[in-house]
Design an enzyme around this catalytic site. Structure first.
Site, PDB file in Angstrom:
ATOM      1  N   GLU A   1     -25.678  11.268  -1.584  1.00 24.31           N
ATOM      2  CA  GLU A   1     -27.081  11.497  -0.758  1.00 24.31           C
ATOM      3  C   GLU A   1     -28.073  11.866  -1.906  1.00 24.31           C
ATOM      4  O   GLU A   1     -29.320  11.455  -1.363  1.00 24.31           O
ATOM      5  CB  GLU A   1     -26.860  12.552   0.048  1.00 24.31           C
ATOM      6  CG  GLU A   1     -27.842  13.137   0.954  1.00 24.31           C
ATOM      7  CD  GLU A   1     -28.021  12.301   2.229  1.00 24.31           C
ATOM      8  OE1 GLU A   1     -27.982  11.066   1.948  1.00 24.31           O
ATOM      9  OE2 GLU A   1     -28.411  12.654   3.287  1.00 24.31           O
TER      10      GLU A   1
ATOM     11  N   THR B   1     -37.050   9.152   2.778  1.00 15.84           N
ATOM     12  CA  THR B   1     -36.610  10.543   2.997  1.00 15.84           C
ATOM     13  C   THR B   1     -37.324  11.536   1.791  1.00 15.84           C
ATOM     14  O   THR B   1     -37.919  12.540   1.818  1.00 15.84           O
ATOM     15  CB  THR B   1     -35.330  10.928   2.880  1.00 15.84           C
ATOM     16  OG1 THR B   1     -34.339  10.295   3.930  1.00 15.84           O
ATOM     17  CG2 THR B   1     -34.785  12.272   2.747  1.00 15.84           C
TER      18      THR B   1
HETATM   19  N1  HSE Z   1     -32.744  17.536   5.626  1.00 13.59           N
HETATM   20  C1  HSE Z   1     -33.227  16.418   5.362  1.00 13.59           C
HETATM   21  C2  HSE Z   1     -34.835  16.214   5.645  1.00 13.59           C
HETATM   22  C3  HSE Z   1     -32.426  15.354   6.149  1.00 13.59           C
HETATM   23  O1  HSE Z   1     -35.302  16.300   6.555  1.00 13.59           O
HETATM   24  O2  HSE Z   1     -35.419  15.790   4.403  1.00 13.59           O
HETATM   25  C4  HSE Z   1     -32.942  13.887   5.552  1.00 13.59           C
HETATM   26  O3  HSE Z   1     -32.293  13.070   6.209  1.00 13.59           O
END
Ligand code: HSE
Length: 319
Positions: free
Chosen positions: A138, A191
């Site tokens: 990830e 992201t």
């Molecule tokens: N918690 C992470 C974010 C999840 O919001 O950046 C990304 O899918």
């Protein structure tokens, strides 16, 4: 460690991370869609990604095949090193959701990959132990090791990441009446970029509001208290920054709430939105209402409706 089998295939579902008020610490699994990963043992050590296919069986042109740059590849490399594997693997990835959608696409591939490799070994590691390796994958996509997609993608249900050092997972069974609607506008958000625009510090009053909501949401989910869930599904920290990345975000949210959703916010880092509802009929009406908002803006979108899943990744075949 030696492989006991030659080939294994595993499935891992889409996930909703953050769940409004739980940035980086809360996520849940959907029943579908999800990615499938097949791993094949090779004598040559290391990882070779043979193909990344999309829903229609065609190769995806934008996802990297280099194992260090691919979330499934990175997760498998970490696992093979962790177990001191005496073999390598070839990997075939079938994507059922696009990257950059906010549906945990990168986590699903990483999760299915480590579950498939564990199956080759007759599953020496419990699902919880695979989360650390999935997180390494990830990190390739997002630039940070967060588990709020990969943990529910692997162990299923609703997962609270109580702490990261060491990782401390609290799995909560989803209430059976809860349905999730996802609307995925056909655009992508990185992201990494969506994390970079967040503030490094927040006012105490904002933090108080958020942790009240997060505690309320967890209590509401455990008690099956729909009113408490609805009152708690608010994000005062991340959503105000990321909403600007999603065309029509506030109109979409309003449409979901007017159609009867308990709450609605950004799924992961977007551009998808998720809404929770107390029946499948309401969840479908919410999807129809949000779809109409996108159509009015001339934005193509896809709607998914799923129960919150009790299970996460599963082995589909091993031989
Ligand atoms: N918690 C992470 C974010 C999840 O919001 O950046 C990304 O899918």
């Amino acid at each position: 460690m030696k492989a006991a089998y030659q080939e294994a295939t595993a499935f891992a579902p889409a996930t909703v991370a953050n769940v409004a008020c739980g940035f980086d610490v809360l996520g849940f699994a959907l029943e579908s869609p999800g990615d499938e990963v097949t791993v094949h043992v090779t004598r040559k050590p290391g990882v070779q990604i043979i193909a990344v296919e999309s829903d229609n069986g065609l190769p995806t042109s934008h996802l990297p095949l280099h194992p260090h740059k691919n979330t499934a590849g990175g997760a498998i490399l970490a696992l093979l090193e962790g177990i001191q594997a005496k073999f390598g693997v070839e990997v075939h990835i079938r994507k059922r959701m696009p990257a950059g959608s906010g549906m945990g696409s990168s986590a699903a591939s990483a999760a299915a990959a480590v579950v498939a490799v564990n199956a080759l070994l007759e599953e020496p590691l419990a699902l919880e132990q695979l989360v650390d390796f999935g997180m390494k994958g990830e990190a390739i996509a997002s630039g940070s090791e967060h588990a709020d997609n990969v943990a529910p993608a692997i162990i299923g249900g609703i997962v609270l990441i109580r702490g990261y050092h060491p990782i401390d997972l609290v799995r909560i069974d989803p209430p059976n009446n809860l349905y999730c609607t996802i609307i995925r506008p056909h655009c992508a958000i990185s992201t990494k970029a969506a994390r970079e625009l967040l503030p490094k510090q927040i006012p105490l009053q904002t933090a108080i509001t958020q942790w009240g909501n997060l505690a309320g949401l967890i209590a509401g989910l455990i008690r099956g208290d729909d009113g408490l869930i609805a009152r708690s599904l608010h994000d005062v920290i991340v959503e105000p920054y990321r909403a600007a990345l999603i065309p029509g975000f506030y109109a979409l949210k309003e449409a979901a709430l007017n159609a009867g959703a308990l709450g609605c916010s950004i799924s992961g880092s977007g551009p998808s939105l998720f809404a929770l509802s107390t029946s499948e009929n309401i969840a479908r009406a919410v999807g129809t209402a949000m779809y109409a908002v996108c159509a009015d803006m001339h934005i193509d979108s896809t709607v998914y409706v799923s129960r919150l899943a009790h299970g996460g990744s599963r082995v589909l075949s091993v031989h």
